[in-house]
Design a protein around this motif. Structure first.
Motif, short mmCIF file in Angstrom:
data_model
loop_
_atom_site.label_atom_id
_atom_site.label_comp_id
_atom_site.label_asym_id
_atom_site.label_seq_id
_atom_site.Cartn_x
_atom_site.Cartn_y
_atom_site.Cartn_z
N ARG A 1 0.84 -1.21 0.00
CA ARG A 1 0.00 0.00 0.00
C ARG A 1 0.87 1.25 0.00
NH1 ARG A 1 -3.45 -2.93 3.71
NH2 ARG A 1 -5.35 -3.48 2.59
N ASN A 2 1.93 1.25 0.83
CA ASN A 2 2.82 2.42 0.89
C ASN A 2 3.40 2.75 -0.47
OD1 ASN A 2 2.42 2.48 3.67
ND2 ASN A 2 4.51 1.90 4.20
N PHE A 3 3.70 1.74 -1.26
CA PHE A 3 4.29 1.94 -2.58
C PHE A 3 3.23 1.98 -3.68
CE2 PHE A 3 8.09 0.81 -0.28
CZ PHE A 3 9.12 1.42 -0.97
N ASP A 4 1.96 1.92 -3.30
CA ASP A 4 0.83 2.03 -4.23
C ASP A 4 0.85 0.96 -5.33
OD1 ASP A 4 -1.58 3.13 -5.03
OD2 ASP A 4 -0.63 4.64 -6.33
N VAL A 5 1.20 -0.28 -4.94
CA VAL A 5 1.20 -1.38 -5.91
C VAL A 5 0.24 -2.51 -5.53
CG1 VAL A 5 3.54 -0.96 -6.77
CG2 VAL A 5 3.20 -2.51 -4.83
N LEU A 6 -0.50 -2.34 -4.44
CA LEU A 6 -1.39 -3.41 -3.99
C LEU A 6 -2.65 -3.48 -4.86
CD1 LEU A 6 -1.90 -5.64 -1.88
CD2 LEU A 6 -3.21 -3.94 -0.59
N VAL A 7 -2.94 -4.67 -5.36
CA VAL A 7 -4.21 -4.94 -6.04
C VAL A 7 -5.13 -5.45 -4.94
CG1 VAL A 7 -5.36 -6.22 -7.88
CG2 VAL A 7 -2.96 -5.55 -8.15
N GLU A 8 -5.94 -4.55 -4.39
CA GLU A 8 -6.73 -4.83 -3.18
C GLU A 8 -7.60 -6.08 -3.30
OE1 GLU A 8 -6.88 -3.38 -0.13
OE2 GLU A 8 -5.64 -1.61 -0.49
N GLU A 9 -8.33 -6.21 -4.40
CA GLU A 9 -9.27 -7.32 -4.53
C GLU A 9 -8.59 -8.68 -4.63
OE1 GLU A 9 -8.66 -5.36 -8.54
OE2 GLU A 9 -9.20 -4.66 -6.56
N GLU A 10 -7.30 -8.69 -4.97
CA GLU A 10 -6.55 -9.94 -5.06
C GLU A 10 -5.60 -10.15 -3.88
OE1 GLU A 10 -4.60 -10.25 -8.83
OE2 GLU A 10 -6.42 -9.73 -9.94
N GLY A 11 -5.31 -9.08 -3.15
CA GLY A 11 -4.36 -9.17 -2.05
C GLY A 11 -2.94 -9.44 -2.51
N ARG A 12 -2.63 -9.04 -3.74
CA ARG A 12 -1.30 -9.24 -4.31
C ARG A 12 -0.76 -7.93 -4.86
NH1 ARG A 12 -1.35 -14.08 -8.39
NH2 ARG A 12 -2.84 -12.74 -9.42
N ALA A 13 0.55 -7.87 -4.99
CA ALA A 13 1.20 -6.66 -5.50
C ALA A 13 1.36 -6.74 -7.02
CB ALA A 13 2.57 -6.49 -4.85
N ASP A 14 1.31 -5.57 -7.65
CA ASP A 14 1.70 -5.45 -9.05
C ASP A 14 3.21 -5.64 -9.16
OD1 ASP A 14 -0.69 -4.86 -10.45
OD2 ASP A 14 -0.59 -2.75 -9.86
N ARG A 15 3.69 -5.80 -10.39
CA ARG A 15 5.13 -5.87 -10.63
C ARG A 15 5.67 -4.43 -10.62
NH1 ARG A 15 6.02 -10.86 -11.79
NH2 ARG A 15 4.42 -12.06 -12.86
N GLY A 16 6.22 -4.03 -9.50
CA GLY A 16 6.73 -2.68 -9.36
C GLY A 16 8.20 -2.68 -8.99
N THR A 17 8.97 -1.82 -9.65
CA THR A 17 10.39 -1.66 -9.35
C THR A 17 10.62 -0.22 -8.95
OG1 THR A 17 10.90 -3.29 -11.07
CG2 THR A 17 12.73 -1.97 -10.24
N PHE A 18 11.31 -0.03 -7.82
CA PHE A 18 11.56 1.29 -7.28
C PHE A 18 13.04 1.47 -7.02
CE2 PHE A 18 7.29 0.09 -6.38
CZ PHE A 18 6.55 1.25 -6.49
N ILE A 19 13.59 2.58 -7.50
CA ILE A 19 14.97 2.94 -7.19
C ILE A 19 14.91 4.02 -6.12
CG2 ILE A 19 17.11 3.93 -8.07
CD1 ILE A 19 16.35 2.77 -10.84
N ILE A 20 15.61 3.77 -5.02
CA ILE A 20 15.56 4.64 -3.85
C ILE A 20 16.97 5.15 -3.56
CG2 ILE A 20 14.98 4.75 -1.39
CD1 ILE A 20 13.02 2.38 -1.99
N ASP A 21 17.09 6.46 -3.35
CA ASP A 21 18.41 7.04 -3.10
C ASP A 21 18.84 6.85 -1.64
OD1 ASP A 21 17.38 9.15 -1.50
OD2 ASP A 21 17.39 10.58 -3.14
N PRO A 22 20.08 7.21 -1.30
CA PRO A 22 20.56 6.99 0.08
C PRO A 22 19.80 7.76 1.17
CG PRO A 22 22.41 7.25 -1.41
CD PRO A 22 21.18 7.61 -2.19
N ASP A 23 19.00 8.74 0.79
CA ASP A 23 18.18 9.46 1.75
C ASP A 23 16.83 8.79 1.97
OD1 ASP A 23 20.13 11.50 2.11
OD2 ASP A 23 19.44 12.45 0.25
N GLY A 24 16.58 7.68 1.27
CA GLY A 24 15.30 6.98 1.38
C GLY A 24 14.22 7.59 0.52
N VAL A 25 14.63 8.32 -0.53
CA VAL A 25 13.69 9.02 -1.41
C VAL A 25 13.59 8.27 -2.74
CG1 VAL A 25 13.26 11.18 -2.66
CG2 VAL A 25 14.17 11.24 -0.33
N ILE A 26 12.37 8.06 -3.19
CA ILE A 26 12.12 7.32 -4.44
C ILE A 26 12.52 8.19 -5.64
CG2 ILE A 26 10.33 6.24 -5.88
CD1 ILE A 26 8.81 5.69 -3.18
#
Length: 188
Positions: A107-132
């Motif tokens: 949910r935090n990364f906005d990839v949850l498919v609520e009705e299935e309870g599964r995540a989408d295929r999401g890739t996130f690159i995060i910098d050393p400050d914890g920023v996407i």
């Protein structure tokens, strides 16, 4: 999706990591180094093991760039270990596999498919400050190519280390960058 430029929201989760078994992971683990967070729909499926194995194949190159890798699904850390113990592809994985049965991280990364309870295929690159800094979302049937992450991370690292410069399309390390200014307007 307005996650670019935002700090990763707080979470606490259990994970499986080969050689350490079960560990706790929080958003703080994404700080102090570059991170790739790779969400996938479910363990013991079809496209997912091909992607995670591909990511493992690129893991040494990513580590050379100072990048730590985390995979996440809504399965538990116990399921991750069972999959690791029984799949030829997944048994190769040495990066951290985070369990998200509460769906908080998805949910935090906005990839949850609520009705299935599964995540989408999401890739996130995060910098050393914890920023996407980069996001890629694919439909369930479309697998990702981990080699494309390397150039994206190199570009993100370059831009971070060289304020005022940007990387054009298809930029490769060592190639010319751009310095946005009035002199460039209409000339590219």
């Amino acid at each position: 999706m307005a996650l670019i430029g935002k700090e990763v929201e707080p979470f606490k989760a259990q994970a499986y990591k080969e050689g350490e078994d079960f560990i706790e992971v929080t958003e703080q683990d994404f700080k102090g180094h570059w991170s790739v967070v790779c969400f996938y729909p479910a363990d013991f499926t079809f496209v997912c093991p091909t992607e995670l194995e591909d990511l493992q194949n690129e893991y040494p190159k990513l580590q050379e760039l100072g990048v730590e890798v985390y995979s996440v699904s809504t399965d538990t850390h116990f399921t991750h270990k069972a999959w690791h113990d029984h799949s030829d592809a997944i048994s190769k994985i040495t990066y951290t596999m985070i369990g998200d049965p509460s769906h908080q991280i998805s949910r935090n990364f906005d990839v949850l498919v609520e009705e299935e309870g599964r995540a989408d295929r999401g890739t996130f690159i995060i910098d050393p400050d914890g920023v996407i800094q980069a996001v890629e979302i694919n439909a369930e049937g479309i697998g990702r190519d981990a080699t494309t992450l390397i150039d994206k991370i190199k570009a993100a690292q370059y831009v971070r280390n060289n304020p005022g410069e940007v990387c054009p399309a298809k930029w490769k390390e060592g190639e010319e960058t751009l310095k946005p200014s009035l002199d460039l307007v209409g000339k590219i």
